[in-house]
Write a protein that holds these residues in place. Structure first.
Motif, PDB file in Angstrom:
ATOM      1  N   ILE A 190      82.473  68.884  55.893  1.00  0.00           N
ATOM      2  CA  ILE A 190      82.934  68.999  57.110  1.00  0.00           C
ATOM      3  C   ILE A 190      81.686  68.425  57.930  1.00  0.00           C
ATOM      4  O   ILE A 190      80.467  69.221  58.075  1.00  0.00           O
ATOM      5  CB  ILE A 190      83.438  70.386  57.430  1.00  0.00           C
ATOM      6  CG1 ILE A 190      84.483  70.809  56.440  1.00  0.00           C
ATOM      7  CG2 ILE A 190      83.732  70.513  58.823  1.00  0.00           C
ATOM      8  CD1 ILE A 190      84.728  72.278  56.306  1.00  0.00           C
ATOM      9  N   ARG A 191      82.098  67.420  59.124  1.00  0.00           N
ATOM     10  CA  ARG A 191      81.129  67.182  59.773  1.00  0.00           C
ATOM     11  C   ARG A 191      81.519  66.529  61.007  1.00  0.00           C
ATOM     12  O   ARG A 191      82.805  66.238  61.146  1.00  0.00           O
ATOM     13  CB  ARG A 191      79.966  66.253  58.900  1.00  0.00           C
ATOM     14  CG  ARG A 191      80.592  64.755  58.613  1.00  0.00           C
ATOM     15  CD  ARG A 191      79.624  64.356  57.682  1.00  0.00           C
ATOM     16  NE  ARG A 191      80.073  62.985  56.755  1.00  0.00           N
ATOM     17  CZ  ARG A 191      79.790  62.725  55.756  1.00  0.00           C
ATOM     18  NH1 ARG A 191      78.530  62.954  55.195  1.00  0.00           N
ATOM     19  NH2 ARG A 191      80.478  61.680  55.267  1.00  0.00           N
ATOM     20  N   GLY A 192      80.638  65.878  61.879  1.00  0.00           N
ATOM     21  CA  GLY A 192      81.443  65.240  63.113  1.00  0.00           C
ATOM     22  C   GLY A 192      81.607  63.911  62.830  1.00  0.00           C
ATOM     23  O   GLY A 192      81.073  63.386  61.960  1.00  0.00           O
ATOM     24  N   PHE A 242      75.687  72.640  54.919  1.00  0.00           N
ATOM     25  CA  PHE A 242      75.131  72.182  56.051  1.00  0.00           C
ATOM     26  C   PHE A 242      74.166  71.521  55.670  1.00  0.00           C
ATOM     27  O   PHE A 242      73.121  71.870  54.811  1.00  0.00           O
ATOM     28  CB  PHE A 242      75.040  73.163  57.144  1.00  0.00           C
ATOM     29  CG  PHE A 242      74.303  72.823  58.304  1.00  0.00           C
ATOM     30  CD1 PHE A 242      74.880  72.023  59.035  1.00  0.00           C
ATOM     31  CD2 PHE A 242      73.062  73.390  58.850  1.00  0.00           C
ATOM     32  CE1 PHE A 242      74.488  71.519  60.246  1.00  0.00           C
ATOM     33  CE2 PHE A 242      72.590  73.039  59.974  1.00  0.00           C
ATOM     34  CZ  PHE A 242      73.256  72.044  60.612  1.00  0.00           C
ATOM     35  N   ALA A 243      73.719  70.268  56.142  1.00  0.00           N
ATOM     36  CA  ALA A 243      72.667  69.156  55.463  1.00  0.00           C
ATOM     37  C   ALA A 243      72.094  68.877  56.570  1.00  0.00           C
ATOM     38  O   ALA A 243      71.853  67.616  56.801  1.00  0.00           O
ATOM     39  CB  ALA A 243      73.564  68.363  54.605  1.00  0.00           C
ATOM     40  N   PRO A 244      71.046  69.792  57.415  1.00  0.00           N
ATOM     41  CA  PRO A 244      70.506  69.139  58.463  1.00  0.00           C
ATOM     42  C   PRO A 244      69.126  68.249  58.004  1.00  0.00           C
ATOM     43  O   PRO A 244      68.402  68.306  56.839  1.00  0.00           O
ATOM     44  CB  PRO A 244      70.115  70.197  59.103  1.00  0.00           C
ATOM     45  CG  PRO A 244      69.614  71.353  58.248  1.00  0.00           C
ATOM     46  CD  PRO A 244      70.938  70.854  57.176  1.00  0.00           C
ATOM     47  N   SER A 245      68.879  67.353  58.820  1.00  0.00           N
ATOM     48  CA  SER A 245      67.439  66.515  58.587  1.00  0.00           C
ATOM     49  C   SER A 245      66.550  67.202  59.624  1.00  0.00           C
ATOM     50  O   SER A 245      66.875  67.633  60.661  1.00  0.00           O
ATOM     51  CB  SER A 245      67.742  65.133  59.276  1.00  0.00           C
ATOM     52  OG  SER A 245      68.700  64.607  58.384  1.00  0.00           O
ATOM     53  N   PRO A 246      65.443  67.819  58.920  1.00  0.00           N
ATOM     54  CA  PRO A 246      64.248  68.560  59.814  1.00  0.00           C
ATOM     55  C   PRO A 246      63.500  67.853  60.522  1.00  0.00           C
ATOM     56  O   PRO A 246      62.374  67.897  60.416  1.00  0.00           O
ATOM     57  CB  PRO A 246      63.725  69.495  58.581  1.00  0.00           C
ATOM     58  CG  PRO A 246      63.940  68.341  57.380  1.00  0.00           C
ATOM     59  CD  PRO A 246      64.873  67.655  57.623  1.00  0.00           C
TER      60      PRO A 246
END
Ligand code: GLU
Length: 482
Positions: A209-211, A5-9
């Motif tokens: 896996i992403r949107g 999971f690779a969120p941009s903070p």
């Protein structure tokens, strides 16, 4: 199996991100030794912050998503914060420059804007000016101190990229959809598409896996893989989470649909297990129409065929339905402990706060009667806020002439009979005698008079606990003119 999971903070974790994280987590944990990696994509230095990173981590943990490798716990293929990987990107950029797969572009923002405006092209294509510049000529400009970005030379890419999405058939993405895109900014930071592809490769991701909204990024990332001759991971693009417009038609989920921050929902008193369960239903159709299940239950029976293939619709009412169901399932003690977090000196008066244990039975009553824990102070106001206007519920009750008649007789009788230390069951009998009323109308009138509501905890619970002078003040507050 390794997923990330690779969120941009750049803000709180939103429900779309939380669903992505959940589905990645479930997918990898359903396989033995599957690893879930948290990678912080903070290359946009202006918008990224540690506070956001912490808020995202907190929200993930609350949803039961724990990572095996990440910025806080490390791992063999770190660092896991992109801002700490700048040397790695730089080395990879140098390789592409040496192989002439990428080039330095010296167009200024103004020049680019002007060219775009005058080009009339749908997808603006850069002129050859810097793509065809010799290494020496480019170096010359660098030595002169001219700022530049680095772009991938898309003309060297395949004419289209085909990949097998796990949820769809083959997806074909024509390269014409993009022009030479920036992979390295003039400030020495890579762009998302470059850094994500490099990291997914180096961190040995097996699946991404992403949107679905990332499909155009997937094309760019496939081009980066191609430029390095790397084998891309397997992709799965989940359908979007949609909202509905005023007419009920599908629309993009936006601020209009209310807050979408996970922590805000949890702070309002949505239970993490209810939130997680509902979010899972937005990406996965649990077999046999089972609605309530935990992340672990989903993992133990996980099957890719149950991943949803069509858009999901965000429905706050359904989320609250889940919450009421989970609240009802809690033990009284657990509910009371949780309720105490919402009944604080900030939300209720001190004398009520100091007497919470006395009111336990009344508080626990609401376990089956609220949608959100944050509603508790408002409901419990009947115990600590004696002087109130007639509530809408009370007004509805009084709108019936016979009810109103009974109510005022009951009010008179109660005002006369309620005394410090009176015994409630005796007062009830006396009111019955005095008014000649009985049954539902008697009890409802007493309830509305004493609680200003037509439903609530057992009357005896209330009357035995609320100080007599509060009850009397409330009774007096209601008069025929109000
Ligand atoms: N940092 C990207 C985002 O937050 C990650 C997208 C991806 O999963 O590659 O949207």
């Amino acid at each position: 199996m390794r997923v990330r999971f690779a969120p941009s903070p750049t803000g709180d974790l939103h429900l779309g991100g939380a669903r992505t994280a959940l589905m990645n987590y479930a997918f990898t944990k359903a396989h033995s030794n599957g690893k879930f990696i948290l990678r912080i994509e903070d290359t946009d230095q202006e918008r990224s912050s540690r506070a956001s990173e912490e808020a995202i981590s907190k929200a993930l943990k609350a949803c039961g998503i724990l990572w095996d490798e990440g910025p806080d716990c490390g791992g063999a293929l770190g660092p896991y914060r992109q801002s700490e990987r700048l040397d790695i990107y730089k080395n990879h950029i140098d390789t592409l420059l040496e192989n002439r797969k990428a080039y330095r572009c010296f167009f200024t923002d103004d020049e680019l804007a002007q060219m775009k405006e005058t080009s009339g092209q749908k997808i603006f294509r850069l002129p050859d000016t810097y793509r065809s510049l010799t290494q020496d000529a480019a170096q010359n400009l660098v030595d002169q101190g001219k700022p530049y970005t680095i772009r991938l030379d898309v003309s060297q890419c395949a004419s289209e990229y085909t990949f097998k999405d796990m949820l769809k058939d083959s997806v074909v993405l024509p390269s014409l959809m993009v022009d030479d895109f920036v992979i390295y900014r003039s400030n020495g930071f890579p762009t998302y598409n470059f850094a994500a592809a490099v990291d997914d490769h180096l961190m040995e991701m097996t699946h991404v896996i992403r949107g679905e909204e990332h499909l155009s990024n997937t094309l760019r990332q496939l081009m980066v893989y191609d430029a390095f001759d790397w084998v891309p991971p397997t992709f799965l693009h989940m359908p979007l989470i949609m909202g509905r417009d005023a007419e009920g038609n599908p629309s993009k989920l936006s601020k209009r649909h209310g807050d979408v921050s996970v922590l805000t929902f949890l702070e309002k008193g949505v239970l993490p297990e209810a939130f997680t369960n509902y979010l899972l239903t937005l990406g996965y159709t649990y077999p046999n129409n089972v609605e309530m299940y935990s992340l672990d239950e989903l993992i133990s029976g996980f099957d890719l065929q149950y991943f949803s293939k069509s858009a999901a619709f965000w429905d706050i009412k359904k989320l609250y339905w889940y919450n009421t169901e989970y609240l009802k399932q809690m033990s009284d003690d657990d509910f009371f402990d949780l309720a105490k977090k919402y009944l604080t000196p900030e939300t209720v008066p001190e004398n009520f706060y100091n007497a919470l244990e006395t009111f336990k039975a009344c508080i626990v009553y609401y376990k089956a009667h609220i949608e959100l824990l944050s509603e508790l102070p408002e409901h419990l106001a009947l115990f600590f806020d004696p002087a109130q206007e007639l509530s809408n519920e009370s007004k509805t009750y009084l709108s019936d002439a016979e009810n109103a008649e009974a109510f005022w007789r009951v009010q008179d009788a109660l005002l006369e009979l309620i005394r410090p230390d009176c015994v409630f069951s005796e007062v009830l009998n006396q009111v019955k005698e005095k008014t000649g009323l009985k049954g539902k109308r008697l009890f409802m009138s007493i309830r509305v008079a004493l609680t200003n509501a037509s439903s609530g905890p057992e009357l005896s619970e209330i009357v035995d606990r609320v100080p007599t002078d509060w009850l009397l003040t409330r009774l007096r507050a209601f008069n025929r003119e109000s």
